[in-house]
Design an enzyme around this catalytic site. Structure first.
Site, PDB file in Angstrom:
ATOM      1  N   HIS A 307       0.852  -1.192   0.000  1.00 43.12           N
ATOM      2  CA  HIS A 307       0.000   0.000   0.000  1.00 43.12           C
ATOM      3  C   HIS A 307       0.882   1.235   0.000  1.00 43.12           C
ATOM      4  O   HIS A 307       1.947   1.236   0.606  1.00 43.12           O
ATOM      5  CB  HIS A 307      -0.913   0.009   1.237  1.00 43.12           C
ATOM      6  N   ASP A 364      -7.959  -5.279  -0.077  1.00 45.89           N
ATOM      7  CA  ASP A 364      -8.445  -6.137  -1.159  1.00 45.89           C
ATOM      8  C   ASP A 364      -8.066  -7.608  -1.004  1.00 45.89           C
ATOM      9  O   ASP A 364      -8.554  -8.451  -1.747  1.00 45.89           O
ATOM     10  CB  ASP A 364      -7.908  -5.635  -2.513  1.00 45.89           C
TER      11      ASP A 364
HETATM   12  N1  CMC Z   1       4.112  -7.681  -4.832  1.00 47.47           N
HETATM   13  C1  CMC Z   1       5.447  -7.638  -5.013  1.00 47.47           C
HETATM   14  N2  CMC Z   1       6.214  -6.534  -4.848  1.00 47.47           N
HETATM   15  C2  CMC Z   1       5.571  -5.415  -4.497  1.00 47.47           C
HETATM   16  C3  CMC Z   1       4.180  -5.358  -4.313  1.00 47.47           C
HETATM   17  C4  CMC Z   1       3.441  -6.550  -4.495  1.00 47.47           C
HETATM   18  N3  CMC Z   1       2.106  -6.559  -4.330  1.00 47.47           N
HETATM   19  N4  CMC Z   1       3.820  -4.092  -3.984  1.00 47.47           N
HETATM   20  C5  CMC Z   1       4.961  -3.381  -3.971  1.00 47.47           C
HETATM   21  N5  CMC Z   1       6.010  -4.166  -4.271  1.00 47.47           N
HETATM   22  C6  CMC Z   1       7.430  -3.758  -4.300  1.00 47.47           C
HETATM   23  C7  CMC Z   1       7.736  -2.921  -5.527  1.00 47.47           C
HETATM   24  O1  CMC Z   1       8.178  -3.735  -6.592  1.00 47.47           O
HETATM   25  C8  CMC Z   1       8.807  -2.008  -5.007  1.00 47.47           C
HETATM   26  O2  CMC Z   1      10.013  -2.763  -4.926  1.00 47.47           O
HETATM   27  P1  CMC Z   1      11.450  -2.031  -5.196  1.00 47.47           P
HETATM   28  O3  CMC Z   1      11.588  -1.021  -4.088  1.00 47.47           O
HETATM   29  O4  CMC Z   1      12.451  -3.135  -5.146  1.00 47.47           O
HETATM   30  O5  CMC Z   1      11.344  -1.399  -6.557  1.00 47.47           O
HETATM   31  C9  CMC Z   1       8.388  -1.731  -3.557  1.00 47.47           C
HETATM   32  O6  CMC Z   1       7.630  -2.884  -3.171  1.00 47.47           O
HETATM   33  C10 CMC Z   1       7.536  -0.474  -3.386  1.00 47.47           C
HETATM   34  O7  CMC Z   1       6.419  -0.579  -4.269  1.00 47.47           O
HETATM   35  P2  CMC Z   1       5.862   0.620  -5.148  1.00 47.47           P
HETATM   36  O8  CMC Z   1       5.157   0.036  -6.331  1.00 47.47           O
HETATM   37  O9  CMC Z   1       6.956   1.600  -5.392  1.00 47.47           O
HETATM   38  O10 CMC Z   1       4.840   1.258  -4.119  1.00 47.47           O
HETATM   39  P3  CMC Z   1       3.648   2.195  -4.481  1.00 47.47           P
HETATM   40  O11 CMC Z   1       3.319   2.933  -3.240  1.00 47.47           O
HETATM   41  O12 CMC Z   1       3.948   2.992  -5.727  1.00 47.47           O
HETATM   42  O13 CMC Z   1       2.469   1.177  -4.876  1.00 47.47           O
HETATM   43  C11 CMC Z   1       0.683  -0.363  -4.690  1.00 47.47           C
HETATM   44  C12 CMC Z   1       1.489   0.740  -3.993  1.00 47.47           C
HETATM   45  C13 CMC Z   1      -0.580  -0.665  -3.862  1.00 47.47           C
HETATM   46  C14 CMC Z   1       0.232   0.119  -6.075  1.00 47.47           C
HETATM   47  C15 CMC Z   1       1.557  -1.630  -4.818  1.00 47.47           C
HETATM   48  O14 CMC Z   1       1.913  -2.084  -3.538  1.00 47.47           O
HETATM   49  C16 CMC Z   1       0.889  -2.739  -5.623  1.00 47.47           C
HETATM   50  O15 CMC Z   1       1.002  -2.759  -6.857  1.00 47.47           O
HETATM   51  N6  CMC Z   1       0.159  -3.693  -4.935  1.00 47.47           N
HETATM   52  C17 CMC Z   1      -0.602  -4.702  -5.642  1.00 47.47           C
HETATM   53  C18 CMC Z   1      -1.934  -4.115  -6.123  1.00 47.47           C
HETATM   54  C19 CMC Z   1      -2.901  -3.899  -4.995  1.00 47.47           C
HETATM   55  O16 CMC Z   1      -3.107  -4.739  -4.129  1.00 47.47           O
HETATM   56  N7  CMC Z   1      -3.572  -2.730  -5.016  1.00 47.47           N
HETATM   57  C20 CMC Z   1      -4.622  -2.388  -4.050  1.00 47.47           C
HETATM   58  C21 CMC Z   1      -4.202  -1.298  -3.118  1.00 47.47           C
HETATM   59  S1  CMC Z   1      -5.284  -1.150  -1.686  1.00 47.47           S
HETATM   60  C22 CMC Z   1      -6.822  -0.696  -2.339  1.00 47.47           C
HETATM   61  C23 CMC Z   1      -6.830   0.699  -2.782  1.00 47.47           C
HETATM   62  O17 CMC Z   1      -7.056   1.606  -1.970  1.00 47.47           O
HETATM   63  O18 CMC Z   1      -6.594   0.937  -3.967  1.00 47.47           O
END
Ligand code: CMC
Length: 428
Positions: A307, A364
């Site tokens: 998140h 989720d």
């Molecule tokens: N599985 C594997 N690696 C992950 C995941 C995941 N679900 N989420 C984040 N990471 C890794 C990402 O690759 C990155 O690694 P590195 O630092 O080595 O590059 C690190 O963790 C930080 O992730 P980010 O993508 O930079 O973080 P963000 O804040 O931009 O994204 C997120 C947040 C929710 C989009 C992301 O965690 C994600 O894609 N999760 C899966 C989709 C999901 O469950 N979304 C629902 C969110 S909650 C409901 C809502 O309010 O939308």
């Protein structure tokens, strides 16, 4: 901490105010930055940008706090109802008995949608994703109720639009499902409460009697409460951005639905179940999928994990996980997908990659298992999220209009070609 911040650019030092919220959150107010230095800030994805000040929802992602108008999410989920929470978010205070009964009655009376709109549902292909159907129909409402298009119109007109939206979204959502299965639509019935009425429109069929199960009603109502607002997330920021051009409320929330649809946001709940089913069909080897999620050359992510703001735990996920066990237990449903989800959570939470990046189950991860247990098809999961989030979008839109916020218009750092002369096609 000081109430001023200094920024040095070359030899010039400028002082900017630090603003503090009621929960002592602080931010540097950079509104004068460009005028004084000619510089802008750069923050792709708005990871450090406060786009507004808001009195609706407070969350502290480091310690897992979420409150609507000051009330802890745990208490609201346990003791309140979705319609009461919707009122709280939109009007700022919990309703009195009298206020609630007027609100409840108005929502109940507005659930019917214009008969001509039925043709829209019939015109969509059977395979249409219900999020597409929902977004189209929400914006279509603006064509049926043009009198409330001006956001600066009298409060009464806006209040009527609010009631129409909250009432009609449940009918639109249920009818999009009926259309996808080729069943006749079921009209709303005023004898039911909000959640019962939705379930009746979803599951009632001409051939059989249907009465909403109180366990299902309670579980669904709680899920709607848990999704009702989440401060400046992607879809809410979209609603505020669209509304900032003084677009009407129907158009603004339809844009919110579009933003929510994406798999990184609300679309993740559908993806979680599809992912768990895929892992199950593949033999259930958790480590293989954990390794895929860690592999930077593989686009696979554990959906429902991670998140932007929660870095310890998502309080909504904690409530839903508990509710998942309760609801499945009470309904006598045993779903191997729930065991699989728990195993996957356990393996991920004990893996250094997930620990180092503070990746935990989000709202989720377990919600889809409850939706599935109560019979809601996978493609409808994100629609359920949208129904829940609607009061939050409305509250945020209303606040933005009341605060007379300026049109949203970010700047950029341009990285394209510098000026070059046009060459006629024959010379290229
Ligand atoms: N599985 C594997 N690696 C992950 C995941 C995941 N679900 N989420 C984040 N990471 C890794 C990402 O690759 C990155 O690694 P590195 O630092 O080595 O590059 C690190 O963790 C930080 O992730 P980010 O993508 O930079 O973080 P963000 O804040 O931009 O994204 C997120 C947040 C929710 C989009 C992301 O965690 C994600 O894609 N999760 C899966 C989709 C999901 O469950 N979304 C629902 C969110 S909650 C409901 C809502 O309010 O939308």
């Amino acid at each position: 901490m000081s109430d001023k911040a200094e920024i040095r650019v070359g030899d010039k030092v400028i002082e900017l105010p630090v603003i503090t919220g009621t929960e002592n959150e602080q931010g540097i107010d950079i509104r004068q930055l460009r005028d004084q230095t000619g510089l802008i800030t750069y923050d792709s994805g708005y990871k450090n940008t406060g786009a507004t000040s808001s009195s609706i929802t407070f969350l502290d992602g480091e310690v897992g706090i979420l409150r609507y108008r000051g009330y802890p999410i745990e208490q609201l989920a346990e003791q309140s109802t979705f319609l009461e929470v919707a009122y709280l978010l939109i009007y700022g205070e919990l309703p009195t008995q009298q206020e609630f009964s007027t609100w409840n009655e108005a929502i109940t009376r507005h659930t019917l949608i214009h008969e001509d709109m039925k043709e829209f549902f019939e015109a969509f292909p059977r395979k249409a994703h219900p999020m597409g159907v929902l977004a189209s129909n929400l914006i279509s409402l603006s064509t049926f109720y043009p009198e409330s298009l001006d956001p600066d119109r009298e409060e009464e007109k806006i209040n009527l639009t609010i009631k129409r939206l909250i009432a009609k979204i449940s009918t639109i959502a249920a009818w999009s499902h009926k259309n996808s299965v080729g069943h006749p639509v079921v009209y709303p019935k005023n004898k039911y409460n909000y959640t019962e009425n939705f379930l009746n429109m979803m599951f009632s069929v001409p051939t059989e009697d249907y009465e909403p199960d109180p366990i299902v009603v309670k579980a669904l109502d709680q899920l709607l409460i848990l999704h009702a607002d989440h401060e400046q997330n992607c879809s809410t920021s979209t609603v505020r951005m669209v509304g900032s051009s003084r677009s009407n409320l129907y158009a603004s929330v339809a844009a919110g639905v579009a933003a929510l649809w994406g798999p990184l946001h609300g679309g993740a709940n559908q993806e979680v179940i599809q992912m768990l089913e895929q892992i199950q069909a593949d033999g259930g080897n958790m480590q293989k999928w954990i390794d895929k999620a860690k592999d930077k050359n593989d686009p696979f992510r554990i959906m429902g994990f991670g998140h932007r703001v929660y870095k310890n735990f998502d309080p909504r996920a904690t409530i839903i996980k508990k509710s998942c066990d309760d609801v499945l237990g009470k309904l006598g449903v045993s779903d191997p997908i729930l065991d699989l989800a728990k195993k996957l959570e356990y393996v991920a939470l004990n893996d250094d990659y997930f620990k180092e990046r503070n990746l935990y189950p989000n709202v989720d991860f377990y919600s889809g298992i409850i939706y599935k247990a109560i019979g809601i098809p996978t493609e409808m999961f994100t629609v359920m999220f949208a129904m829940g989030r609607l009061p939050g979008w409305i509250a945020q839109w209303k606040e933005m209009i009341a605060n007379k916020e300026p049109i949203g218009r970010p700047r950029q750092i341009y990285t394209g070609p510098t000026e070059r002369p046009y060459k006629p096609m024959s010379n290229r």
